[in-house]
Design an enzyme around this catalytic site. Structure first.
Site, PDB file in Angstrom:
ATOM      1  N   PHE A   1       0.885  -1.164   0.000  1.00 55.62           N
ATOM      2  CA  PHE A   1       0.000   0.000   0.000  1.00 55.62           C
ATOM      3  C   PHE A   1       0.922   1.213   0.000  1.00 55.62           C
ATOM      4  O   PHE A   1       1.636   1.443   0.969  1.00 55.62           O
ATOM      5  CB  PHE A   1      -0.843  -0.069   1.272  1.00 55.62           C
TER       6      PHE A   1
ATOM      7  N   SER B   1       1.666   4.608  10.475  1.00 55.18           N
ATOM      8  CA  SER B   1       0.769   3.646   9.832  1.00 55.18           C
ATOM      9  C   SER B   1      -0.100   2.928  10.848  1.00 55.18           C
ATOM     10  O   SER B   1      -1.289   2.709  10.631  1.00 55.18           O
ATOM     11  CB  SER B   1       1.562   2.611   9.041  1.00 55.18           C
TER      12      SER B   1
ATOM     13  N   TYR C   1      -4.230   2.934  10.791  1.00 57.60           N
ATOM     14  CA  TYR C   1      -5.088   1.756  10.750  1.00 57.60           C
ATOM     15  C   TYR C   1      -5.944   1.630  12.006  1.00 57.60           C
ATOM     16  O   TYR C   1      -7.114   1.236  11.938  1.00 57.60           O
ATOM     17  CB  TYR C   1      -4.245   0.492  10.561  1.00 57.60           C
ATOM     18  N   LYS C   2      -5.376   1.957  13.147  1.00 61.31           N
ATOM     19  CA  LYS C   2      -6.136   1.829  14.399  1.00 61.31           C
ATOM     20  C   LYS C   2      -7.338   2.777  14.412  1.00 61.31           C
ATOM     21  O   LYS C   2      -8.407   2.422  14.918  1.00 61.31           O
ATOM     22  CB  LYS C   2      -5.234   2.091  15.608  1.00 61.31           C
TER      23      LYS C   2
END
Lengths: 214, 173
Positions: free
Chosen positions: A95, A177, A181-182
């Site tokens: 990604f 990152s 995401y969290k």
């Protein structure tokens, strides 16, 4: 105004996919570890049985040098895996969005320092607040939200193809990152469930396949 | 010495595959987490585009019975893709019933998987192991496995369906 466009990758995107894979590897100082070729990517991604899928992000305002259309400035590579308890999963493998197309608060700081911009700061007794004469948002060079849009499209793909979950790995030092995401509901399975990822590489596989008894 | 045979799974093996998946889950205290049905396994593993593959371990049944061989172990795997080196074989589940361990079935299964990896031009085999499963960790390390989590600091994450749904129809961050 559309700053970027997201679409499924096509065979013509293979050179750009390889370029971005190498750019991401370079960022981790591992560019010489990329041994995959355009031929591999073409065969493995666009044959009868694709081993991976890609989404690409392009900038409609910038044309590529080789007349291939707009410049590709980001991608996500994913494939489908299988959990023996719940079935199909979407696995996000790579990604990456090119640096100049991300939002970067560091740019704001260096802009302040270089232009001697002064922020009037008010401190009240309960918390430190920063008040400025103009909206801060006008100073932050905005990201275009490419990362968020890619994740949105991947989530849609996962739900549409009856996946129970999306899995991916993150380097434990990559705090930015992990937070990204969290904020979207990601759980760290390595932490919570104590899973460790292992690999057995080719030479050890070779030993195992034809090799002597243990 | 017990005779055993390792072979590729067939549609008829689906009930045994589910039985062994549940047995392995039970061993971890998680039997009620197994939502998959025989129908799912059949469709997902033996349709046009299989999402997984299995190898089965079987032993002959008792001489006095008229039954065929009994399935006593399995491994489930599929193919993944590394952007630097290409195709990988991912070992998802690997289980041999307790009474049939220590006779080389695990080693034979791994050997067959290694052959599969080569036939399909894979560069590596990946899998996860629970960090306190010392016995398995040793089993794999003896065969050259490297703990990438330890060596390279990778952490495995998941985003479950409800969070995916939120993201897809999504509210802003």
């Amino acid at each position: 105004m559309d700053r970027f466009k997201l679409r499924k990758a096509e065979p013509k995107d293979v050179p750009d996919i390889l370029r971005l894979i190498k750019e991401l590897a370079k960022y981790e100082d591992m560019e010489d570890q990329v041994i995959l070729t355009e031929k591999d990517l073409l065969e493995d991604g666009f044959g009868d049985h694709p081993f991976y899928h890609c989404l690409v992000a392009e900038d409609p305002s910038e044309q590529s040098n080789n007349n291939n259309g707009p410049v590709v400035i980001g991608f996500a590579m994913y494939y489908f895996t299988y959990d023996p308890w719940i079935g199909k999963l979407l696995y996000l493998e790579d990604f990456f969005v090119m640096k100049e197309y991300r939002g970067n608060y560091k740019h704001f700081l260096s802009f302040c320092l270089s232009s001697s911009l002064t922020l009037p700061i008010t401190i009240n007794s309960h918390r430190l607040s920063i008040f400025t004469a103009f909206p801060l948002s006008s100073l932050f060079p905005p990201g275009f939200g490419i990362g968020s849009e890619i994740l949105k499209l991947l989530s849609h793909t996962a739900v549409k193809s009856r996946c129970s979950s999306m899995h991916f790995i993150v380097a434990e030092g990559n705090q930015a990152s992990i937070e990204f995401y969290k904020r979207r509901g990601a759980a760290d399975l390595s932490l919570e469930e104590g899973w460790r990822l292992f690999k057995i590489d080719k030479s050890s596989l070779l030993k195992m396949s034809s090799g002597p008894e243990e | 010495m017990t005779d055993f045979k390792i072979r590729k799974a067939e549609p008829k093996d689906v009930p045994d595959i589910l039985r062994l998946i549940k047995e392995l889950a039970k061993y971890e205290g998680m039997e009620n987490q197994v939502k998959l049905t025989e129908e799912d396994l059949l469709e997902d593993g033996f349709g046009d585009n299989p999402l997984y593959h299995c190898v089965m371990a079987e032993v002959p049944s008792e001489p006095q019975s008229n039954n065929g061989p009994v399935v006593i172990g399995f491994a489930m795997y599929y193919f993944t893709y590394d952007p630097w080196i290409g195709k990988l074989l991912y070992l998802e589940d690997f289980f041999v019933m307790e009474e049939y361990r220590e006779i080389g079935i695990g080693s034979e299964i791994l050997k067959l998987l290694s052959d599969m990896a080569f036939e399909t031009r894979c560069n590596s085999m990946h899998f996860v192991v629970a960090k306190d499963n010392q016995e398995s960790i040793e089993f794999y390390k003896r065969r050259g496995a490297a703990d990438i989590t330890l060596d390279e600091g990778w952490r495995l994450f998941k985003i479950n369906r409800s969070s995916l749904f939120k993201m897809s129809s999504g509210s802003k961050e």
